[in-house]
Write a protein that holds these residues in place. Structure first.
Motif, PDB file in Angstrom:
ATOM      1  N   UNK A 139       0.935  -1.196   0.002  1.00 21.65           N
ATOM      2  CA  UNK A 139      -0.118  -0.003   0.079  1.00 21.65           C
ATOM      3  C   UNK A 139       0.924   1.152   0.113  1.00 21.65           C
ATOM      4  N   UNK A 140       0.734   2.083  -0.995  1.00 22.88           N
ATOM      5  CA  UNK A 140       1.423   3.416  -1.104  1.00 22.88           C
ATOM      6  C   UNK A 140       0.551   4.252  -1.584  1.00 22.88           C
ATOM      7  N   UNK A 141       0.172   5.434  -1.077  1.00 25.12           N
ATOM      8  CA  UNK A 141      -0.732   6.496  -1.560  1.00 25.12           C
ATOM      9  C   UNK A 141      -0.108   7.821  -2.357  1.00 25.12           C
ATOM     10  N   UNK A 142       1.003   7.751  -1.858  1.00 31.09           N
ATOM     11  CA  UNK A 142       1.535   9.055  -2.407  1.00 31.09           C
ATOM     12  C   UNK A 142       3.137   8.948  -2.563  1.00 31.09           C
ATOM     13  N   UNK A 143       3.751   9.806  -3.299  1.00 31.09           N
ATOM     14  CA  UNK A 143       5.224   9.820  -3.415  1.00 31.09           C
ATOM     15  C   UNK A 143       5.556  10.998  -2.701  1.00 31.09           C
ATOM     16  N   UNK A 144       4.875  11.662  -2.174  1.00 34.27           N
ATOM     17  CA  UNK A 144       5.475  12.866  -1.245  1.00 34.27           C
ATOM     18  C   UNK A 144       5.408  12.553   0.212  1.00 34.27           C
ATOM     19  N   UNK A 145       6.573  12.767   0.661  1.00 41.44           N
ATOM     20  CA  UNK A 145       6.998  12.575   2.355  1.00 41.44           C
ATOM     21  C   UNK A 145       5.720  13.374   3.007  1.00 41.44           C
ATOM     22  N   UNK A 146       5.617  14.431   2.679  1.00 48.02           N
ATOM     23  CA  UNK A 146       4.699  15.325   3.620  1.00 48.02           C
ATOM     24  C   UNK A 146       3.265  14.753   3.698  1.00 48.02           C
ATOM     25  N   UNK A 147       2.786  14.495   2.103  1.00 44.70           N
ATOM     26  CA  UNK A 147       1.670  13.907   1.939  1.00 44.70           C
ATOM     27  C   UNK A 147       1.433  12.652   2.697  1.00 44.70           C
ATOM     28  N   UNK A 148       2.340  11.813   2.864  1.00 39.85           N
ATOM     29  CA  UNK A 148       2.500  10.392   3.446  1.00 39.85           C
ATOM     30  C   UNK A 148       2.162  10.800   4.973  1.00 39.85           C
ATOM     31  N   UNK A 149       2.994  11.629   5.418  1.00 37.30           N
ATOM     32  CA  UNK A 149       2.763  11.824   6.919  1.00 37.30           C
ATOM     33  C   UNK A 149       1.244  12.286   7.026  1.00 37.30           C
ATOM     34  N   UNK A 150       0.870  13.189   6.129  1.00 37.85           N
ATOM     35  CA  UNK A 150      -0.675  13.730   6.606  1.00 37.85           C
ATOM     36  C   UNK A 150      -1.680  12.328   6.320  1.00 37.85           C
ATOM     37  N   UNK A 151      -1.362  11.396   5.699  1.00 38.99           N
ATOM     38  CA  UNK A 151      -2.231  10.491   5.232  1.00 38.99           C
ATOM     39  C   UNK A 151      -2.165   9.455   6.393  1.00 38.99           C
ATOM     40  N   UNK A 152      -0.997   8.978   6.785  1.00 37.13           N
ATOM     41  CA  UNK A 152      -0.614   7.879   7.912  1.00 37.13           C
ATOM     42  C   UNK A 152      -0.304   8.234   9.224  1.00 37.13           C
ATOM     43  N   UNK A 153      -0.162   9.619   9.438  1.00 39.95           N
ATOM     44  CA  UNK A 153       0.228  10.127  10.762  1.00 39.95           C
ATOM     45  C   UNK A 153       1.688   9.795  11.096  1.00 39.95           C
ATOM     46  N   UNK A 154       2.362   9.212  10.302  1.00 47.84           N
ATOM     47  CA  UNK A 154       3.736   8.562  10.681  1.00 47.84           C
ATOM     48  C   UNK A 154       4.647   8.819   9.532  1.00 47.84           C
TER      49      UNK A 154
END
Length: 329
Positions: free
Chosen positions: A120-135
């Motif tokens: 599972x990978x919803x984004x290539x952007x680190x900041x967006x990943x943090x916003x989506x996963x809270x990690x």
């Protein structure tokens, strides 16, 4: 066999190894997490292998997918895979993961007999990943993908959920990135399986919207319907192939008529549908000394009662009380 009253045969078993997860994806669970299952509630490694063996030998299951929660958090995951790979007949074995633990386990999983992984990978952007996963674990997922490919867990498949106003604009870029690396990408419509019951159909990015965004950059040619079989994803060749992209439209284009799946939760409950509101308890029977014939009878009865469809469009549809992390996707 595992048949239902509509003539469908379940040959694909999804096995949840744990309800725990090391991410807190906004479309799955609240930031503070959930009340996890206790150790006594969980099936032991041996119990999981016994039930998988029963499904493969006596009930006609041909494919086994290990899920969670996050299945790589299960300490005995490699041993479970190895024992299931030794079954006769040998099922096809795959695993769905968030990828965080793959860098350290991919080689061992492949050696144990795992055939492939879905990450599972919803984004290539680190900041967006943090916003989506809270990690802040984006780099670990990328490392896991590379490790899976190096270990031979191929084809590596990626699952992505698009969220309105968050990552929906990334669809074409994510597909291009996957094509460059030989990964198979599938976009999944957000489903009403979140623990906080905050799903809003009007806010969901639909399959049609996903295809519109991709078609602005790529030429998509639908594969023949016969090539899909019972697979949940509709697939398209990208720019003439060989690269492909899939869309799993569980909400707007349900594929219930061809469903061939049965599910076993981490606490030993059979679910005949991802959106079922009832379960059949195998764990109690197993621990009470039931033999394989009795367990098989319970499993067959559970599948026989499967409804014609998930019923998402029905006025009386109720979201399951147990979230995706407990069910096993």
């Amino acid at each position: 066999m595992l048949l239902d009253t509509f003539g469908r045969r379940a040959v694909d078993l999804r096995v949840s190894l744990t309800d725990r997860c090391n991410l807190r994806c906004t479309y799955c669970m609240p930031e503070e997490g959930l009340q996890w299952l206790t150790r006594p509630e969980l099936l032991t490694d041996e119990e999981i292998v016994r039930l998988v063996g029963l499904a493969v030998r006596d009930l006609g299951v041909r494919e086994v997918r290990f899920t969670g929660g996050e299945p790589l958090l299960r300490p005995g995951v490699v041993g479970i895979v190895e024992a299931c790979a030794a079954l006769d007949p040998r099922p096809e074995l795959s695993l769905t993961t968030n990828g965080i633990g793959l860098a350290r386990t991919a080689t061992a999983l492949r050696a144990a007999g795992l055939d492939r992984v879905n990450v599972s990978l919803d984004t290539l952007d680190e900041a967006t990943f943090h916003a989506l996963t809270r990690r802040r674990r984006h780099h670990d997922v990328l490392a896991g993908l590379a490790a899976a490919e190096a270990a031979g867990l191929t084809p590596v498949k990626l699952n992505a959920v698009l969220m309105r106003g968050v990552n929906e604009h990334e669809a074409p870029g994510l597909l291009a990135w996957c094509l460059e690396r030989g990964y198979e990408l599938r976009f999944i419509e957000q489903m009403p399986l979140d623990a906080q019951h905050g799903w809003d159909r009007s806010a969901m990015i639909t399959a049609e919207e996903i295809l519109e965004r991709l078609s602005a950059r790529f030429t998509l040619t639908p594969e023949p319907s016969a090539a899909r079989g019972a697979a949940p994803a509709e697939r398209w060749l990208v720019d003439g192939g060989p690269g492909r992209v899939g869309v799993i439209a569980s909400v707007t284009r349900p594929f219930c008529r061809a469903c061939d799946r049965t599910r076993l939760t981490a606490d030993g409950q059979v679910r005949n549908c991802l959106f079922a509101t009832g379960e059949t308890d195998l764990r109690t029977a197993l621990r009470s000394g039931a033999d394989d014939a009795a367990l098989a009878a319970l499993w067959r009865a559970a599948m026989w009662g499967k409804k014609a469809g998930a019923g998402i469009d029905d006025p009386d549809f109720h979201q399951p009380q147990r979230p995706m992390s407990a069910i096993g996707g």
